[in-house]
Design an enzyme around this catalytic site. Structure first.
Site, mmCIF file in Angstrom:
data_model
loop_
_atom_site.group_PDB
_atom_site.id
_atom_site.type_symbol
_atom_site.label_atom_id
_atom_site.label_comp_id
_atom_site.label_asym_id
_atom_site.label_seq_id
_atom_site.Cartn_x
_atom_site.Cartn_y
_atom_site.Cartn_z
ATOM 1 N N HIS A 115 0.822 -1.209 0.000
ATOM 2 C CA HIS A 115 0.000 0.000 0.000
ATOM 3 C C HIS A 115 0.855 1.256 0.000
ATOM 4 O O HIS A 115 0.426 2.308 -0.462
ATOM 5 C CB HIS A 115 -1.020 -0.076 1.126
ATOM 6 C CG HIS A 115 -2.057 -1.111 0.813
ATOM 7 N ND1 HIS A 115 -2.096 -2.331 1.416
ATOM 8 C CD2 HIS A 115 -3.029 -1.109 -0.125
ATOM 9 C CE1 HIS A 115 -3.073 -3.052 0.881
ATOM 10 N NE2 HIS A 115 -3.646 -2.340 -0.044
ATOM 11 N N ARG B 12 -10.436 4.162 -2.534
ATOM 12 C CA ARG B 12 -9.961 3.354 -1.398
ATOM 13 C C ARG B 12 -10.251 4.136 -0.108
ATOM 14 O O ARG B 12 -9.380 4.832 0.415
ATOM 15 C CB ARG B 12 -8.462 3.104 -1.504
ATOM 16 C CG ARG B 12 -8.043 2.186 -2.630
ATOM 17 C CD ARG B 12 -6.541 1.952 -2.581
ATOM 18 N NE ARG B 12 -6.101 0.819 -3.349
ATOM 19 C CZ ARG B 12 -5.526 0.910 -4.551
ATOM 20 N NH1 ARG B 12 -5.335 2.079 -5.102
ATOM 21 N NH2 ARG B 12 -5.148 -0.190 -5.181
ATOM 22 N N GLU C 169 -10.753 -10.670 -5.636
ATOM 23 C CA GLU C 169 -9.322 -10.569 -5.339
ATOM 24 C C GLU C 169 -8.803 -11.783 -4.578
ATOM 25 O O GLU C 169 -7.714 -11.743 -4.019
ATOM 26 C CB GLU C 169 -8.977 -9.255 -4.640
ATOM 27 C CG GLU C 169 -9.920 -8.793 -3.582
ATOM 28 C CD GLU C 169 -9.619 -7.370 -3.098
ATOM 29 O OE1 GLU C 169 -8.608 -6.762 -3.474
ATOM 30 O OE2 GLU C 169 -10.430 -6.882 -2.298
ATOM 31 N N ASN D 5 -3.939 -7.023 -7.439
ATOM 32 C CA ASN D 5 -2.850 -6.946 -6.445
ATOM 33 C C ASN D 5 -3.002 -8.076 -5.435
ATOM 34 O O ASN D 5 -2.055 -8.777 -5.101
ATOM 35 C CB ASN D 5 -2.880 -5.607 -5.710
ATOM 36 C CG ASN D 5 -2.826 -4.432 -6.654
ATOM 37 O OD1 ASN D 5 -2.371 -4.579 -7.764
ATOM 38 N ND2 ASN D 5 -3.307 -3.288 -6.205
ATOM 39 N N ASP D 6 -4.221 -8.228 -4.939
ATOM 40 C CA ASP D 6 -4.454 -9.302 -3.979
ATOM 41 C C ASP D 6 -4.652 -10.643 -4.677
ATOM 42 O O ASP D 6 -4.233 -11.685 -4.161
ATOM 43 C CB ASP D 6 -5.668 -8.978 -3.106
ATOM 44 C CG ASP D 6 -5.285 -8.041 -1.968
ATOM 45 O OD1 ASP D 6 -4.248 -8.295 -1.323
ATOM 46 O OD2 ASP D 6 -5.992 -7.047 -1.743
ATOM 47 N N ARG E 239 2.553 -9.508 -1.304
ATOM 48 C CA ARG E 239 2.663 -8.397 -2.255
ATOM 49 C C ARG E 239 3.618 -7.302 -1.781
ATOM 50 O O ARG E 239 4.037 -6.478 -2.574
ATOM 51 C CB ARG E 239 1.272 -7.811 -2.536
ATOM 52 C CG ARG E 239 0.590 -7.287 -1.306
ATOM 53 C CD ARG E 239 -0.867 -6.932 -1.550
ATOM 54 N NE ARG E 239 -1.048 -5.586 -2.024
ATOM 55 C CZ ARG E 239 -2.231 -5.011 -2.215
ATOM 56 N NH1 ARG E 239 -3.353 -5.706 -1.998
ATOM 57 N NH2 ARG E 239 -2.337 -3.790 -2.637
ATOM 58 N N CYS F 34 -9.092 -3.137 -11.310
ATOM 59 C CA CYS F 34 -8.539 -1.947 -10.646
ATOM 60 C C CYS F 34 -7.219 -2.221 -9.937
ATOM 61 O O CYS F 34 -6.735 -1.387 -9.182
ATOM 62 C CB CYS F 34 -9.553 -1.355 -9.676
ATOM 63 S SG CYS F 34 -10.046 -2.495 -8.377
#
Ligand code: PEP
Ligand code: MG
Length: 597
Positions: A208, A315, A450, A473-474, A484, A521
């Site tokens: 993040h 987010r 995800e 990402n996840d 990650r 996304c």
């Protein structure tokens, strides 16, 4: 992409040899400025070099700081002994012993003299060596002593340079921030006009922190290993996000080369600006939606400036990360309203809080989770803290009357979880009804895909949701079992793995068959390497950091869907991620000027 004029005159070019490191690129820009170096606890590492006539002064500072530290220790020892007895107070004997060690003092003095460096810098380096010696002993007793060593160093430095945590919000000149790591909340406080580049020792591409840096648009390379130990404040550092490089103390030729490269990139960015008002339409007239990802409402304006057709991912958890105290319902409502109103009638997808894992809850928790990425994060955390969750849902619903919103739940793994989240939303609606507060009842409700579980259950989900958004990402992290945010396994973290490609193919095609809106996304939406593949798999909505929109639009406008389909079919035939990567890289290079990809 900045360099300031007088830098070359004031920089320490030539003082030390050029050091080039390869890391993980976060933002593709280039930056050039003097370094501000933070250690693991966010204290500034002192400037390394002093002029020859200052060495004597630095040598005098050291014994004074040592004796002030020892006096202070004696005082604390006495206080501790009075309150808690001799045994506990003895902890400080070790500290005093280290400070009185004549050999250690000589090592520091030798370094000041032989390397022309400041006393503070010599202390920080010699103590680093000492810590390493202790940790290399692989003995738990000595390992515990490392904290003591850090404590002693901190005390000594405080007497040498004063104790101040770095204030990154009030910088007076452009800097490259070099840190061991940065938390998402530190990133949120960065002054973008002054911090022109970032380099960190640790971190992964979709941590993040990296996402924040990309959103803010600061050129950054992370996961560099022990870079903080090899650069000091005031040295010139180049961040080259395109080549994943960080260069400390560039020689004159390198410095000049990067100066002109920065100029060229500024011209290219100018060229991309011209694309802003053109549609994201392929050569065979297929329209694609390019949306923006935001963390804060003020970023909505930036998305519009880059040509975003809407917000594909808000987010919202960053509102919690940035604030000193938890934002109440009214504050949340104002934040959502600001983003929605900025976007006019364009759609804004508000994701409910995705707290947990590397965000927020661990630092607040009495007892941190042992495995937070697999722990009480995201929708799980919200469903366990229903009052907290409903407060957010009421705020979103109240804001719904100001525009065109959609609500999205993160990290869903089962239908039950989705239904529970929906029930919480209906409770929030009832609360507002009772209070006669207006809201839109027909807000579309969707989920993020995800986890492999959600991807494999997509058939079932599309019967109940209004839309889905794929969070790669996840999805990559959980499919490949690769953290990650861990630089040590960063090379394993890739969407080109055939298993990930197959999940993407199946989710997109399931949604398209069911006529359910499907966007993506995760960070790959903004990476040119994946544009042809994703178009070819049937994806028509891409949501990304706003700075990536112009380049992706340029790619979309330079290809045909029929060609993209061929590329996707071919990519799915390979057995290894390397083959997929090389193939996509070659196909993308045919469409983009080589210096830009
Ligand atoms: C994702 O996982 O791809 C995603 C977009 O969510 P986040 O990066 O906020 O976890
Ligand atoms: Mg996610």
């Amino acid at each position: 992409m900045r360099t300031s004029g007088p830098l070359l005159r004031t920089a320490t070019l030539g003082h030390s040899s050029m050091e080039i490191r390869k890391g993980i690129p976060v933002t593709p820009g280039i930056a050039l400025a003097e370094a501000l170096v933070l250690d693991t606890e966010d204290f500034r590492i002192p400037t390394r070099y002093v002029e020859a006539d200052q060495i004597k002064h630095e040598l005098q500072l050291l014994p004074r700081a040592i004796s002030a530290s020892i006096d202070e220790l004696k005082q604390q020892r006495e206080n501790l002994e009075r309150s808690y007895g001799r045994d506990l107070a003895a902890i400080f004997d070790f500290h005093a012993g280290v400070l009185q060690d004549a050999k250690l003092q000589r090592e520091i003095e030798d370094m000041i003299g032989s390397k022309s460096c400041s006393a503070a810098y010599a202390v920080s380096r010699i103590f680093l060596t000492l810590q390493r010696r202790f940790s290399n002993l692989h003995d738990p007793v000595f390992a515990q002593r490392i904290k003591d060593i850090q404590d002693i160093e901190r005390r000594l430095l405080r007497h040498l340079v004063g104790e101040e945590r770095e204030d990154l919000e009030h910088l007076t000149k452009d800097i490259i921030l070099v840190a061991h790591d940065l938390s998402p909340s530190m990133c949120a406080g960065l002054d973008k006009t002054r911090v022109v580049g970032v380099a960190t020792d640790v971190g992964g591409l979709t941590s993040h922190t990296a996402i924040m840096l990309r959103s803010i648009g600061i050129p950054a390379v992370i996961g560099l290993g022990d870079f903080t130990g090899n650069v000091s404040g005031g040295e010139v550092v180049v961040i080259d996000g395109r080549r994943s490089l960080v260069i400390a103390n560039p020689d004159l030729e390198t410095f000049r080369r990067y100066e002109s490269e920065i100029k060229r990139m500024q011209e290219f960015t100018h060229e991309l600006d011209n694309l802003r008002d053109l549609p994201a339409e392929t050569l065979d007239a297929e329209t694609v939606s390019l949306l923006g990802n935001i963390e804060f409402p003020e970023e909505a304006e930036q998305c519009l400036r880059q040509g975003a057709e809407g917000i594909g991912l808000f987010r919202t958890e960053y509102l919690f990360i940035r604030a000193e105290t938890e934002p109440n319902q009214e504050e949340q409502y104002q934040a959502y309203r600001q983003a929605i109103e900025a976007m006019g009638d364009r759609s804004v997808t508000i994701r409910t809080m995705d707290l947990g894992a590397d965000k927020y809850t661990q630092t607040k928790a009495m007892e941190p989770e042992r495995n937070p990425f697999l722990g009480l994060r995201s929708i799980r955390y919200c469903l366990r803290n229903l009052d907290f969750f409903k407060r957010q849902l009421r705020a979103i619903l109240r804001a719904s009357v100001h525009g065109n919103i959609r609500i999205m739940f993160p990290l869903i793994i089962s239908l039950m979880e989705f239904r529970q989240a929906k029930m919480a939303l209906h409770d929030a609606m009832e609360d507002l009804e009772e209070l006669n507060i207006e809201f839109r009842r027909d807000v579309p409700i969707g989920i993020m895909i995800e986890t492999p579980a959600a991807a494999l259950m997509c058939q079932e989900f599309v019967r109940e949701v209004d839309f889905v958004s794929i969070g790669t990402n996840d999805l990559i992290q959980y499919t490949l079992a690769v953290d990650r945010s861990n630089e040590r396994v960063a090379s394993l973290f890739t969407a080109t793995h055939p298993a990930v490609l197959r999940l993407l193919r199946d989710v997109i095609s399931t949604c398209n068959k069911a006529s359910i809106d499907c966007s993506l996304c995760g960070e790959i939406a903004g990476e040119p390497l994946y544009t042809l593949l994703l178009l070819g798999l049937g994806l028509r909505q891409f949501s990304m950091a706003s700075g990536d929109i112009p380049e992706i639009k340029r790619l979309v406008r330079s290809t045909k869907i029929s060609h993209a389909r061929k590329v996707a079919r071919e990519a799915l035939r390979f057995d290894t991620d390397r083959q997929v990567h090389n193939y996509l890289r070659d196909e993308t290079r045919k469409l983009l000027p080589p210096e830009n990809f």
